[in-house]
Design a protein around this motif. Structure first.
Motif, short mmCIF file in Angstrom:
data_model
loop_
_atom_site.label_atom_id
_atom_site.label_comp_id
_atom_site.label_asym_id
_atom_site.label_seq_id
_atom_site.Cartn_x
_atom_site.Cartn_y
_atom_site.Cartn_z
N ALA A 24 -2.39 8.85 14.11
CA ALA A 24 -2.90 8.66 12.75
C ALA A 24 -3.53 9.95 12.22
N TRP A 25 -4.16 10.72 13.09
CA TRP A 25 -4.76 12.01 12.70
C TRP A 25 -3.71 12.93 12.11
N LYS A 67 -2.12 11.36 8.58
CA LYS A 67 -2.95 11.37 7.37
C LYS A 67 -2.97 12.73 6.68
N TRP A 88 6.04 9.29 7.44
CA TRP A 88 5.20 10.24 6.69
C TRP A 88 5.78 10.46 5.30
N ARG A 125 4.91 7.59 3.16
CA ARG A 125 3.49 7.56 2.83
C ARG A 125 3.14 8.54 1.73
#
Length: 292
Positions: free
Chosen positions: A160-161, A164, A236, A239
């Motif tokens: 997740a790091w 984001k 990604w 997102r």
């Protein structure tokens, strides 16, 4: 025809057998080792002073997407119903995970020499001899978790790091890029001498053995690992649909340390001469059975 890549944990025994049989068929014909050699040839590091297209570079994702696709197409010439499954290493995090079973990829290497002795790729089966990047022997090696210098598989939080990060990549476009999704996911320490590895790189180190270094394709788990890498890139993109899908757009200037050392958005990728733009979206080629 658009095909589907499955999570390895959902494969039936028959699907596992078809996949491993197709991989073994490529090995028997000598094609598999051509993929190993290609990865070795294009494993160029920051300090090598040459064009980098596969690692430590913005084209890490599109280059491996093309590489994986070419391997999958080779498998499908053997068995048209085979696709490359993916290994979600944030979920299947132990040697007891289904991908390491005797009827699929086999398990860990033995303590004495790290030789894999179970599964279809064990030396005793007589079908999997290492001929490229040979180290201590011509057999497949693994050393799960590297007990001499213990390392864990990446967690959901560590993934997740990286996910984001809203920017695809950042200067200096290499393993020291302090920001950007690509380097956070590829997983190089952002300070020289730092022993911390992240995400993609940590998985290679956890499996260890032949998964370390340029000859990592010698271990068939490479493909399941990189199918998940590819899926994460796809997530990604979903997102951050408004983010630049690839950076840099312009070539680093003459005098810049990265001049002629990285590919920009309008370039083509060797050895296929495939435009980067053709690998930014996979939905016309294949899809994922995605359960994030």
């Amino acid at each position: 025809m658009i095909h589907t890549r499955q999570n390895q944990s959902t494969l039936t025994k028959a699907q596992k057998r078809r996949f491993t049989n197709a991989v073994l068929a490529l090995k028997k014909k000598g094609q598999y080792d051509e993929f190993v050699r290609m990865h070795i040839d294009f494993y160029v590091g920051d300090g090598d002073g040459a064009l980098r297209v596969a690692h430590m570079t913005p084209s890490f994702f599109p280059w491996h997407r093309k590489f994986l696709l070419e391997f999958e197409r080779a498998l499908q010439k053997v068995d048209s119903g085979v696709t490359v499954p993916y290994w979600d290493w944030t979920v299947d995090r132990t040697p007891a995970a289904s991908l390491w079973s005797e009827d699929f990829l086999g398990g860990n290497g033995r303590r004495s020499d790290h030789q894999v002795t179970t599964g279809p790729f064990a030396r005793r089966q007589g079908h999997w001899t290492i001929t490229e990047a040979v180290t201590d022997g011509d057999f497949l090696m693994r050393d799960f978790g590297r007990p001499q210098a213990p390392v864990d598989l990446p967690s959901k939080d560590e993934l997740a790091w990286a996910m984001k990060e809203p920017t695809y990549d950042a200067e200096p476009w290499n393993s020291l890029a302090p920001h950007g999704f690509r380097n956070r996911f590829e997983g190089w320490p952002t300070r020289r001498g730092d022993g911390t590895w992240f995400n993609h790189n940590r998985v290679h180190r956890w499996v260890s053995g032949h998964m370390l270094g340029a000859g990592s394709v010698n271990d068939p788990v490479f493909w399941l690992h990189h199918a998940f890498v590819d899926l994460c890139w796809s997530r990604w993109r979903q997102r951050y649909p408004k983010a630049a899908p690839y950076l840099p757009v312009q070539k680093p200037a003459l005098g810049d340390a990265q001049h002629d050392r990285v590919l920009v958005a309008g370039d083509t990728m060797p050895p296929w001469n495939t435009p980067i733009r053709d690998m930014l979206d996979h939905t016309s080629l294949y899809r994922y059975e995605d359960r994030p």
